[in-house]
Design a protein around this motif. Structure first.
Motif, PDB file in Angstrom:
ATOM      1  N   THR A 115       0.817  -1.212   0.000  1.00 53.45           N
ATOM      2  CA  THR A 115       0.000   0.000   0.000  1.00 53.45           C
ATOM      3  C   THR A 115       0.850   1.260   0.000  1.00 53.45           C
ATOM      4  N   LYS A 116       1.992   1.221   0.707  1.00 53.89           N
ATOM      5  CA  LYS A 116       2.846   2.411   0.794  1.00 53.89           C
ATOM      6  C   LYS A 116       4.259   2.001   1.179  1.00 53.89           C
ATOM      7  N   LEU A 117       5.224   2.578   0.497  1.00 51.68           N
ATOM      8  CA  LEU A 117       6.631   2.458   0.843  1.00 51.68           C
ATOM      9  C   LEU A 117       7.113   3.823   1.320  1.00 51.68           C
ATOM     10  N   VAL A 118       7.696   3.865   2.510  1.00 46.90           N
ATOM     11  CA  VAL A 118       8.360   5.068   3.006  1.00 46.90           C
ATOM     12  C   VAL A 118       9.825   4.715   3.177  1.00 46.90           C
ATOM     13  N   TYR A 119      10.711   5.558   2.659  1.00 45.78           N
ATOM     14  CA  TYR A 119      12.136   5.240   2.728  1.00 45.78           C
ATOM     15  C   TYR A 119      12.913   6.453   3.223  1.00 45.78           C
ATOM     16  N   ALA A 120      14.047   6.153   3.843  1.00 41.01           N
ATOM     17  CA  ALA A 120      14.892   7.204   4.400  1.00 41.01           C
ATOM     18  C   ALA A 120      15.735   7.829   3.310  1.00 41.01           C
ATOM     19  N   SER A 121      15.504   9.112   3.058  1.00 42.59           N
ATOM     20  CA  SER A 121      16.423   9.890   2.251  1.00 42.59           C
ATOM     21  C   SER A 121      17.226  10.756   3.226  1.00 42.59           C
ATOM     22  N   SER A 122      17.780  11.848   2.759  1.00 44.38           N
ATOM     23  CA  SER A 122      18.649  12.638   3.628  1.00 44.38           C
ATOM     24  C   SER A 122      18.778  14.061   3.125  1.00 44.38           C
ATOM     25  N   ALA A 123      19.005  14.977   4.060  1.00 44.68           N
ATOM     26  CA  ALA A 123      19.320  16.353   3.690  1.00 44.68           C
ATOM     27  C   ALA A 123      20.642  16.439   2.943  1.00 44.68           C
ATOM     28  N   LEU A 171      11.708  10.488   2.871  1.00 46.69           N
ATOM     29  CA  LEU A 171      11.811  11.480   3.942  1.00 46.69           C
ATOM     30  C   LEU A 171      13.252  11.943   4.048  1.00 46.69           C
ATOM     31  N   ARG A 172      13.469  13.216   3.783  1.00 48.43           N
ATOM     32  CA  ARG A 172      14.804  13.786   3.855  1.00 48.43           C
ATOM     33  C   ARG A 172      15.090  14.210   5.297  1.00 48.43           C
ATOM     34  N   TYR A 173      15.671  13.281   6.056  1.00 50.36           N
ATOM     35  CA  TYR A 173      16.002  13.565   7.441  1.00 50.36           C
ATOM     36  C   TYR A 173      17.132  14.587   7.502  1.00 50.36           C
ATOM     37  N   PHE A 174      16.987  15.531   8.440  1.00 52.84           N
ATOM     38  CA  PHE A 174      18.116  16.395   8.745  1.00 52.84           C
ATOM     39  C   PHE A 174      18.938  15.696   9.848  1.00 52.84           C
ATOM     40  N   ASN A 175      19.617  16.381  10.701  1.00 52.67           N
ATOM     41  CA  ASN A 175      20.557  15.720  11.614  1.00 52.67           C
ATOM     42  C   ASN A 175      19.823  15.078  12.789  1.00 52.67           C
ATOM     43  N   VAL A 176      19.776  13.765  12.780  1.00 46.73           N
ATOM     44  CA  VAL A 176      19.002  13.009  13.772  1.00 46.73           C
ATOM     45  C   VAL A 176      19.878  12.692  14.983  1.00 46.73           C
ATOM     46  N   TYR A 177      19.308  12.829  16.167  1.00 51.77           N
ATOM     47  CA  TYR A 177      20.028  12.495  17.397  1.00 51.77           C
ATOM     48  C   TYR A 177      19.052  11.882  18.386  1.00 51.77           C
TER      49      TYR A 177
END
Length: 323
Positions: A115-123, A171-177
């Motif tokens: 139904t849906k694919l969500v994948y990690a992209s990046s800034a 999803l373009r994650y910025f700096n994750v902590y």
């Protein structure tokens, strides 16, 4: 709490972001399957839960991905080689994980008609842009193989949606902590590395002058964005950002105050692949997903330090005593 029937595959689910996402999915009633080769993830990150299934496997192996994809309705793809430095030192290995591995996941998701694919992209796809805050339609000028790999993933996702009707969101994650980010790993972010050294009463290390700025997002908000995107009909790419940035020198001052360790920083030469300034635009995040981060940087740092100190106490308590 509403019980949901969706069955979600989380690749890389035993890792830093993955384990937080798995916990939230379980809390919201999903059935979850984790595919992880445990090269960086840890089984200890995952809870014991009747709706959680673990499969040991590698996204670079299509048979592993095909088996994991059977019977799932949604896929959250987080497995990756996530070190910018490692991508510079060994771009072939990095691309094998981040392009060929991601393509395996996307292809099998299309075949399984999820139904849906969500994948990690990046800034990191933006590179060093002066168009701050960064909007999703800014030009992509990555400074590292890692950033280029994530940009290629986005192009593949768009193509597979056109060819096979695979609904996806990057999803373009910025700096994750946040908790569970191993500070001694080459994959660790600057907050984890600063904090590790300050708690050990060692001088923190800054590459460059420390005036470079970053947009830090707490891992709990990343997990919320992941789950929200899985349930959204929207497709495309979207920043996950606070829309605020802080210099590394300012960040270090916050951490010095919270840890009560005021050692001066040791400066090392800047790295060519490091972005100078990064700050995301959160308009699409709000408009598409009705999402706003809940954690301020101060709250996130306090929670992280609390978790780190508890982990240190637990580790010392568990150490054997020599007779």
């Amino acid at each position: 709490m509403t019980k949901l029937k969706e069955h979600v595959l989380v690749t890389g689910g035993a890792g830093f972001i993955g384990s937080h996402s798995v916990e939230l999915l379980l809390q919201q009633g999903f059935t979850v399957r984790v595919l992880d080769n445990l090269s960086n993830g840890h089984l200890d990150n995952l809870p014991l839960h009747p709706r959680l299934e673990f499969m040991r496997g590698d996204i670079r192996h299509s048979d592993d991905v095909k088996a994991a994809m059977q019977g799932v309705s949604h896929c959250l793809h987080l497995a990756a080689q996530v070190s910018v430095n490692s991508s510079v030192e060994d771009p072939v290995s990095s691309a094998t994980h981040n392009i060929l591995g991601a393509l395996n996941v996307m292809h099998e998701a299309a075949q399984a008609q999820v139904t849906k694919l969500v994948y990690a992209s990046s800034a990191a796809v933006y590179g060093d842009s002066d168009q701050l805050p960064l909007q999703e339609d800014c030009a992509s000028q990555p400074l590292s193989p890692y950033g280029l790999e994530k940009w290629v993933d986005e192009r593949y996702a768009t193509l597979l949606q056109s060819l096979h009707g695979l609904p996806s969101m990057g999803l373009r994650y910025f700096n994750v902590y946040g908790p569970r980010q191993d500070p001694r790993s080459p994959y660790a972010g600057v907050i984890a590395r600063f904090l590790d050294r300050l708690l050990d009463r060692q001088e923190p290390i800054i590459f460059g002058d420390g005036l470079q700025s970053r947009d830090f997002v707490y891992v709990g908000d990343i997990a919320r964005a992941n789950v929200t995107a899985l349930l959204s009909p929207r497709c495309g790419v979207c920043n996950v950002t606070t829309g605020k940035s802080i210099s590394l020198l300012e960040l270090l001052e916050h951490l010095r105050h919270l840890t009560k360790c005021h050692l001066p920083a040791r400066h090392m030469p800047a790295k060519a692949e490091d972005i100078r300034h990064s700050c995301g635009d959160a308009q699409r995040l709000f408009e598409w997903l009705a999402f706003e981060p809940q954690w301020s940087l101060q709250q996130g740092l306090v929670e992280l330090i609390k978790h780190q100190r508890q982990s240190d106490v637990a580790r010392v308590t568990a150490m054997p005593i020599n007779a």
